[in-house]
Write a protein that holds these residues in place. Structure first.
Motif, PDB file in Angstrom:
ATOM      1  N   LEU A   5     170.922 -15.612  38.958  1.00  0.00           N
ATOM      2  CA  LEU A   5     171.278 -16.493  37.849  1.00  0.00           C
ATOM      3  C   LEU A   5     171.283 -15.732  36.525  1.00  0.00           C
ATOM      4  O   LEU A   5     170.779 -14.616  36.433  1.00  0.00           O
ATOM      5  N   MET A   6     171.852 -16.336  35.498  1.00  0.00           N
ATOM      6  CA  MET A   6     171.917 -15.725  34.177  1.00  0.00           C
ATOM      7  C   MET A   6     170.524 -15.676  33.549  1.00  0.00           C
ATOM      8  O   MET A   6     169.661 -16.514  33.847  1.00  0.00           O
ATOM      9  N   GLU A   7     170.334 -14.698  32.665  1.00  0.00           N
ATOM     10  CA  GLU A   7     169.016 -14.507  32.049  1.00  0.00           C
ATOM     11  C   GLU A   7     168.553 -15.744  31.292  1.00  0.00           C
ATOM     12  O   GLU A   7     167.387 -16.159  31.388  1.00  0.00           O
ATOM     13  N   GLU A   8     169.466 -16.342  30.525  1.00  0.00           N
ATOM     14  CA  GLU A   8     169.075 -17.487  29.697  1.00  0.00           C
ATOM     15  C   GLU A   8     168.602 -18.676  30.525  1.00  0.00           C
ATOM     16  O   GLU A   8     167.843 -19.520  30.041  1.00  0.00           O
ATOM     17  N   THR A   9     169.032 -18.742  31.790  1.00  0.00           N
ATOM     18  CA  THR A   9     168.609 -19.844  32.665  1.00  0.00           C
ATOM     19  C   THR A   9     167.104 -19.825  32.892  1.00  0.00           C
ATOM     20  O   THR A   9     166.451 -20.874  32.898  1.00  0.00           O
ATOM     21  N   LEU A  10     166.526 -18.640  33.078  1.00  0.00           N
ATOM     22  CA  LEU A  10     165.086 -18.527  33.305  1.00  0.00           C
ATOM     23  C   LEU A  10     164.297 -18.993  32.088  1.00  0.00           C
ATOM     24  O   LEU A  10     163.311 -19.736  32.219  1.00  0.00           O
ATOM     25  N   TYR A  11     164.723 -18.590  30.899  1.00  0.00           N
ATOM     26  CA  TYR A  11     164.009 -18.966  29.675  1.00  0.00           C
ATOM     27  C   TYR A  11     164.056 -20.478  29.457  1.00  0.00           C
ATOM     28  O   TYR A  11     163.055 -21.094  29.073  1.00  0.00           O
ATOM     29  N   LEU A  12     165.222 -21.077  29.703  1.00  0.00           N
ATOM     30  CA  LEU A  12     165.348 -22.520  29.527  1.00  0.00           C
ATOM     31  C   LEU A  12     164.536 -23.262  30.592  1.00  0.00           C
ATOM     32  O   LEU A  12     163.949 -24.318  30.301  1.00  0.00           O
ATOM     33  N   THR A  13     164.475 -22.729  31.791  1.00  0.00           N
ATOM     34  CA  THR A  13     163.676 -23.351  32.852  1.00  0.00           C
ATOM     35  C   THR A  13     162.208 -23.444  32.439  1.00  0.00           C
ATOM     36  O   THR A  13     161.577 -24.511  32.569  1.00  0.00           O
ATOM     37  N   VAL A  14     161.659 -22.352  31.951  1.00  0.00           N
ATOM     38  CA  VAL A  14     160.252 -22.333  31.520  1.00  0.00           C
ATOM     39  C   VAL A  14     160.032 -23.294  30.354  1.00  0.00           C
ATOM     40  O   VAL A  14     159.019 -24.008  30.299  1.00  0.00           O
ATOM     41  N   ASN A  15     160.990 -23.349  29.436  1.00  0.00           N
ATOM     42  CA  ASN A  15     160.869 -24.250  28.294  1.00  0.00           C
ATOM     43  C   ASN A  15     160.849 -25.710  28.739  1.00  0.00           C
ATOM     44  O   ASN A  15     160.047 -26.517  28.239  1.00  0.00           O
ATOM     45  N   MET A  31     164.684 -25.871  36.980  1.00  0.00           N
ATOM     46  CA  MET A  31     165.682 -24.820  37.173  1.00  0.00           C
ATOM     47  C   MET A  31     167.058 -25.426  37.454  1.00  0.00           C
ATOM     48  O   MET A  31     168.084 -24.888  36.991  1.00  0.00           O
ATOM     49  N   LEU A  32     167.111 -26.517  38.195  1.00  0.00           N
ATOM     50  CA  LEU A  32     168.381 -27.201  38.444  1.00  0.00           C
ATOM     51  C   LEU A  32     169.012 -27.666  37.135  1.00  0.00           C
ATOM     52  O   LEU A  32     170.220 -27.480  36.904  1.00  0.00           O
ATOM     53  N   LEU A  33     168.199 -28.251  36.258  1.00  0.00           N
ATOM     54  CA  LEU A  33     168.705 -28.708  34.955  1.00  0.00           C
ATOM     55  C   LEU A  33     169.180 -27.533  34.101  1.00  0.00           C
ATOM     56  O   LEU A  33     170.230 -27.608  33.445  1.00  0.00           O
ATOM     57  N   ALA A  34     168.405 -26.434  34.097  1.00  0.00           N
ATOM     58  CA  ALA A  34     168.789 -25.265  33.316  1.00  0.00           C
ATOM     59  C   ALA A  34     170.093 -24.670  33.828  1.00  0.00           C
ATOM     60  O   ALA A  34     170.944 -24.225  33.044  1.00  0.00           O
ATOM     61  N   CYS A  35     170.269 -24.677  35.141  1.00  0.00           N
ATOM     62  CA  CYS A  35     171.518 -24.179  35.717  1.00  0.00           C
ATOM     63  C   CYS A  35     172.707 -25.037  35.294  1.00  0.00           C
ATOM     64  O   CYS A  35     173.794 -24.521  34.996  1.00  0.00           O
ATOM     65  N   SER A  94     169.171 -28.454  24.517  1.00  0.00           N
ATOM     66  CA  SER A  94     169.758 -27.460  23.612  1.00  0.00           C
ATOM     67  C   SER A  94     168.694 -27.013  22.614  1.00  0.00           C
ATOM     68  O   SER A  94     168.589 -27.533  21.495  1.00  0.00           O
ATOM     69  N   VAL A  95     167.896 -26.052  23.036  1.00  0.00           N
ATOM     70  CA  VAL A  95     166.797 -25.564  22.195  1.00  0.00           C
ATOM     71  C   VAL A  95     166.852 -24.032  22.136  1.00  0.00           C
ATOM     72  O   VAL A  95     167.293 -23.382  23.084  1.00  0.00           O
ATOM     73  N   PRO A  96     166.414 -23.434  21.014  1.00  0.00           N
ATOM     74  CA  PRO A  96     166.388 -21.969  20.931  1.00  0.00           C
ATOM     75  C   PRO A  96     165.202 -21.384  21.695  1.00  0.00           C
ATOM     76  O   PRO A  96     164.048 -21.647  21.363  1.00  0.00           O
ATOM     77  N   THR A  97     165.478 -20.655  22.723  1.00  0.00           N
ATOM     78  CA  THR A  97     164.448 -19.985  23.511  1.00  0.00           C
ATOM     79  C   THR A  97     164.297 -18.543  23.011  1.00  0.00           C
ATOM     80  O   THR A  97     165.102 -18.080  22.192  1.00  0.00           O
ATOM     81  N   PRO A  98     163.295 -17.801  23.482  1.00  0.00           N
ATOM     82  CA  PRO A  98     163.185 -16.388  23.077  1.00  0.00           C
ATOM     83  C   PRO A  98     164.429 -15.567  23.380  1.00  0.00           C
ATOM     84  O   PRO A  98     164.686 -14.566  22.705  1.00  0.00           O
ATOM     85  N   PHE A  99     165.223 -15.996  24.368  1.00  0.00           N
ATOM     86  CA  PHE A  99     166.395 -15.213  24.754  1.00  0.00           C
ATOM     87  C   PHE A  99     167.417 -15.107  23.626  1.00  0.00           C
ATOM     88  O   PHE A  99     167.980 -14.033  23.393  1.00  0.00           O
ATOM     89  N   VAL A 100     167.683 -16.206  22.904  1.00  0.00           N
ATOM     90  CA  VAL A 100     168.711 -16.168  21.859  1.00  0.00           C
ATOM     91  C   VAL A 100     168.294 -15.239  20.723  1.00  0.00           C
ATOM     92  O   VAL A 100     169.131 -14.557  20.116  1.00  0.00           O
ATOM     93  N   PHE A 101     167.001 -15.201  20.433  1.00  0.00           N
ATOM     94  CA  PHE A 101     166.519 -14.291  19.393  1.00  0.00           C
ATOM     95  C   PHE A 101     166.506 -12.849  19.895  1.00  0.00           C
ATOM     96  O   PHE A 101     166.765 -11.918  19.127  1.00  0.00           O
ATOM     97  N   LEU A 102     166.218 -12.668  21.180  1.00  0.00           N
ATOM     98  CA  LEU A 102     166.184 -11.327  21.750  1.00  0.00           C
ATOM     99  C   LEU A 102     167.530 -10.641  21.624  1.00  0.00           C
ATOM    100  O   LEU A 102     167.612  -9.451  21.284  1.00  0.00           O
ATOM    101  N   ARG A 103     168.622 -11.380  21.864  1.00  0.00           N
ATOM    102  CA  ARG A 103     169.961 -10.795  21.760  1.00  0.00           C
ATOM    103  C   ARG A 103     170.226 -10.280  20.350  1.00  0.00           C
ATOM    104  O   ARG A 103     170.724  -9.171  20.149  1.00  0.00           O
ATOM    105  N   ARG A 104     169.893 -11.083  19.374  1.00  0.00           N
ATOM    106  CA  ARG A 104     170.163 -10.732  17.975  1.00  0.00           C
ATOM    107  C   ARG A 104     169.270  -9.584  17.505  1.00  0.00           C
ATOM    108  O   ARG A 104     169.726  -8.651  16.841  1.00  0.00           O
ATOM    109  N   PHE A 105     168.015  -9.648  17.857  1.00  0.00           N
ATOM    110  CA  PHE A 105     167.066  -8.637  17.387  1.00  0.00           C
ATOM    111  C   PHE A 105     167.315  -7.284  18.051  1.00  0.00           C
ATOM    112  O   PHE A 105     167.065  -6.238  17.440  1.00  0.00           O
ATOM    113  N   LEU A 106     167.788  -7.283  19.288  1.00  0.00           N
ATOM    114  CA  LEU A 106     168.135  -6.023  19.936  1.00  0.00           C
ATOM    115  C   LEU A 106     169.295  -5.338  19.214  1.00  0.00           C
ATOM    116  O   LEU A 106     169.339  -4.110  19.102  1.00  0.00           O
ATOM    117  N   LYS A 107     170.215  -6.118  18.706  1.00  0.00           N
ATOM    118  CA  LYS A 107     171.324  -5.558  17.933  1.00  0.00           C
ATOM    119  C   LYS A 107     170.811  -4.925  16.651  1.00  0.00           C
ATOM    120  O   LYS A 107     171.262  -3.855  16.241  1.00  0.00           O
TER     121      LYS A 107
END
Length: 405
Positions: free
Chosen positions: A198-208, A232-236, A278-291
């Motif tokens: 699955l996509m990376e963002e799916t895991l972060y949303l699942t935990v949230n 996980m079904l909902l996040a998918c 539709s919530v900001p998880t650590p993944f969305v910030f990780l993408r930006r901060f890595l840049k």
């Protein structure tokens, strides 16, 4: 110096040596190891003074009447030097001659000092301004980068990220489960996520989703795994293009639940969360901060490994998603470089200083150190494969745990 040709022939300052007990032009780092600034250099035209057999050169300052007379009197008293007809002060051969040209204009002392202060002020201001980079300038022509809106998007994420967080002690309201059971569930879901590719963002949303639901609804321990697979079904459904079918999730849970139980739990979760996925998880910030960090693949994988280790840990819920992402990148950079590393660009785009990240980063170093030991090793096994660059086998930044640093 990179800009020497542009600054009217100004040369590198190899060795600055004051010729008197007062400083004509303080070393303001605009020659050695710093960019040239034409706007500052034009304020005063620099000339060279070659000191005897010494190869070092120093920038010429305007000679005032007071400064010239001071040089002459001090030189005569100390070394018995005399002035020749060309205006050169000569003396004992052991001392390097100081050359004063007749064509150098005599200026008032106040004008010279005012000019020096102006040069220093302009130069230091330019150094501060140029210290942070614009990370979006290379994506101006890329419509997918939405350069015109990206700052507004992340400003919005920062405003609403608190709403996606849960109370860091919500387990105290649960009567049949605890933080260790939560850790076991999430470690297992990391493996399920990897198995289904699955996509990376799916895991972060699942935990949230799991944490937000458990913070509002009491659950018995035999239903905790059901909450996990349904989250996980909902996040998918929110993140994925191809969604696993319910029967796959029933099978992966060893048929502990029926299809109807999964669908009933799905209704319960979305009602409890009021359909807000539709919530900001650590993944969305990780993408930006890595840049902002000028990321390469090794840093990206190690940052992801560290932050997934943090998802398993209940105690990390006290940190907001943006801080988790920034701390993971900071910890990864320190691990790869072997020393503390946090640039002005990273600080500007993350809005976190190094001191603000240290508490979270030290905890992450501890998780990294213990990742391969204990019972919960799902994240470590995942990132110890070639697909993830063997990031799980990297050496942790243990020096960050030294309180003396």
């Amino acid at each position: 110096m990179a800009g020497a040709d542009e600054n009217h022939g100004a040369v590198k300052l190899a060795n600055f040596r004051e010729t008197t007990n007062r400083r004509a032009l303080k070393d303001i780092k605009n020659f050695v190891g710093a960019p040239s600034f034409p706007c500052a250099a034009n304020k005063r035209q620099l000339k060279e003074v070659v000191c005897g057999n010494n190869d070092s050169v120093i920038p010429r300052r305007p000679i005032t009447r007071q400064f010239a007379s001071t040089l002459a009197s001090k030189s005569q008293q100390s070394h018995g030097e005399t002035s020749n007809k060309h205006g050169q002060i000569t003396g004992n051969e052991k001392h390097n001659p100081i050359i004063i040209d007749e064509d150098v204009p005599m200026v008032e002392e106040s004008e010279e000092m005012e000019e020096c202060e102006l040069v220093e002020e302009i130069t230091m201001e330019d150094i501060v301004i140029d210290s942070a980079q614009d990370i979006d300038i290379g994506d101006v022509g890329n419509p997918l980068a939405v350069v015109d809106y990206v700052d507004d998007i992340y400003n919005y994420y920062r405003r609403v990220e608190a709403s996606s967080c849960v109370h860091p002690d919500y387990m105290s309201n649960q009567f049949d489960i605890n933080d260790k059971m939560r850790a076991i569930l999430i470690d297992w879901l990391v493996e399920v996520h990897y198995k289904f590719e699955l996509m990376e963002e799916t895991l972060y949303l699942t935990v949230n989703i799991i944490d937000r639901f458990l913070s509002r609804q009491a659950v018995v321990r035999k239903k905790l795994q059901l909450v996990g697979v349904t989250a996980m079904l909902l996040a998918c459904k929110y993140e994925e293009v191809s969604v696993p079918v319910v029967d796959d999730l029933v099978t992966i849970s060893d048929r502990a639940y029926t299809r109807k139980e999964v669908l009933d739990m799905e209704k319960s979760i979305v009602k409890t969360l009021q359909f807000n996925t539709s919530v900001p998880t650590p993944f969305v910030f990780l993408r930006r901060f890595l840049k902002a960090a000028g990321s390469e693949k090794k840093l990206e994988l190690l940052s992801s490994f560290i932050i997934e280790l943090s998802l398993v840990e209940y105690q990390m819920l006290k940190f907001q998603p943006s801080l988790l992402a920034a701390a993971a990148i900071y910890t990864a950079q320190c691990s790869l470089k072997g020393f503390k590393f946090w640039t002005r660009t990273c600080e500007q785009y993350t809005m976190y200083t190094e001191d603000q990240l240290l508490e979270c980063s030290k905890m992450m170093v501890g998780f990294h150190r213990n990742a391969g030991s204990g019972k919960l090793t799902g994240v470590h096994r995942k990132y110890s494969t070639s697909k993830f660059g063997f990031a799980g086998k990297s050496y942790p930044a243990l020096f960050l745990l030294d309180n003396r640093l």
